[in-house]
Design a protein around this motif. Sequence first.
Motif, short mmCIF file in Angstrom:
data_model
loop_
_atom_site.label_atom_id
_atom_site.label_comp_id
_atom_site.label_asym_id
_atom_site.label_seq_id
_atom_site.Cartn_x
_atom_site.Cartn_y
_atom_site.Cartn_z
N ARG A 213 0.73 4.06 1.10
CA ARG A 213 0.78 4.86 2.32
C ARG A 213 1.93 4.45 3.25
NH1 ARG A 213 -5.29 5.07 1.23
NH2 ARG A 213 -4.99 2.84 1.04
N TRP A 214 2.58 3.32 2.97
CA TRP A 214 3.75 2.89 3.74
C TRP A 214 5.06 3.42 3.17
CZ3 TRP A 214 3.09 0.69 8.32
CH2 TRP A 214 1.92 -0.03 8.58
N ASP B 133 -3.98 1.89 8.82
CA ASP B 133 -4.99 1.87 9.88
C ASP B 133 -5.48 0.46 10.20
OD1 ASP B 133 -4.82 4.61 10.04
OD2 ASP B 133 -6.62 4.96 8.82
N GLU B 134 -5.28 -0.48 9.28
CA GLU B 134 -5.72 -1.86 9.48
C GLU B 134 -4.61 -2.77 10.01
OE1 GLU B 134 -7.11 -3.01 5.62
OE2 GLU B 134 -8.77 -1.59 5.65
N HIS B 135 -3.37 -2.26 10.03
CA HIS B 135 -2.22 -3.06 10.46
C HIS B 135 -2.27 -3.28 11.97
CE1 HIS B 135 1.91 -4.34 11.10
NE2 HIS B 135 1.99 -4.53 9.79
N HIS C 115 -3.77 -1.40 4.62
CA HIS C 115 -3.79 0.04 4.91
C HIS C 115 -3.18 0.22 6.29
CE1 HIS C 115 -5.36 3.93 6.12
NE2 HIS C 115 -5.70 4.16 4.84
N TRP D 130 0.78 -4.81 2.82
CA TRP D 130 -0.33 -4.87 1.86
C TRP D 130 -1.61 -4.33 2.49
CZ3 TRP D 130 2.36 -8.89 3.90
CH2 TRP D 130 1.70 -9.72 4.81
N ASP E 115 0.86 -1.18 0.00
CA ASP E 115 0.00 0.00 0.00
C ASP E 115 0.90 1.23 0.00
OD1 ASP E 115 -1.48 2.28 1.31
OD2 ASP E 115 -3.10 0.81 1.31
#
Length: 178
Positions: free
Chosen positions: A114-115, A167-169, A165, A163, A112
């Motif tokens: 965003r990383w 916020d989901e990690h 988002h 892989w 993703d």
Amino acid sequence: MPIEVPDCHCVLCQELTELDWRTRTTADTVIEHGWQVLMVPADDAGPGWAYTIGLWHKHGLPELAMFGLDARVMHQLLNDLAKAAVNGEPAAADQERHGIVKGYPVVLKSVDYRWYEAFFGTAIGFYRRPPFDFLQVVWPSRDGAFPWQPGGDDLLNRQPRLWLHPDEHPVGVWTQDL
């Protein structure tokens, strides 16, 4: 010879000459070898990682990243994957590859974007801005479980799940500075 990568804004395509030493070294290595593997060693904050720079520019292939093993081992594994990709075995998301880590498969997962800033600063300095793609090379536990499978949870502190988002990690060593 480099292939035409649409919308490439890297330091080579823009013919930039005023570069910091790290970006200049990366550019010189990409010119000479086709890519560079940058290693970030483990420290008190967490495990190390390694990633390629130049595969996207020189070959139109996704960059590769790997986490949680010895930096020299990851350097060799990423070079092996990059050579295979350049020689006709392209790397793709959700692809399982054999023969990279002795006795174990690896799975390639799309990172993703965003990383990118958290882990791939030198690549951002080289490419100047997206688009450029990254694939995370994910290795299994000794029992053969990947992080998304039952029994793979113990890998969380060794390799992030890029892989997802951010916020989901799951909270852990990879999210503490976000």
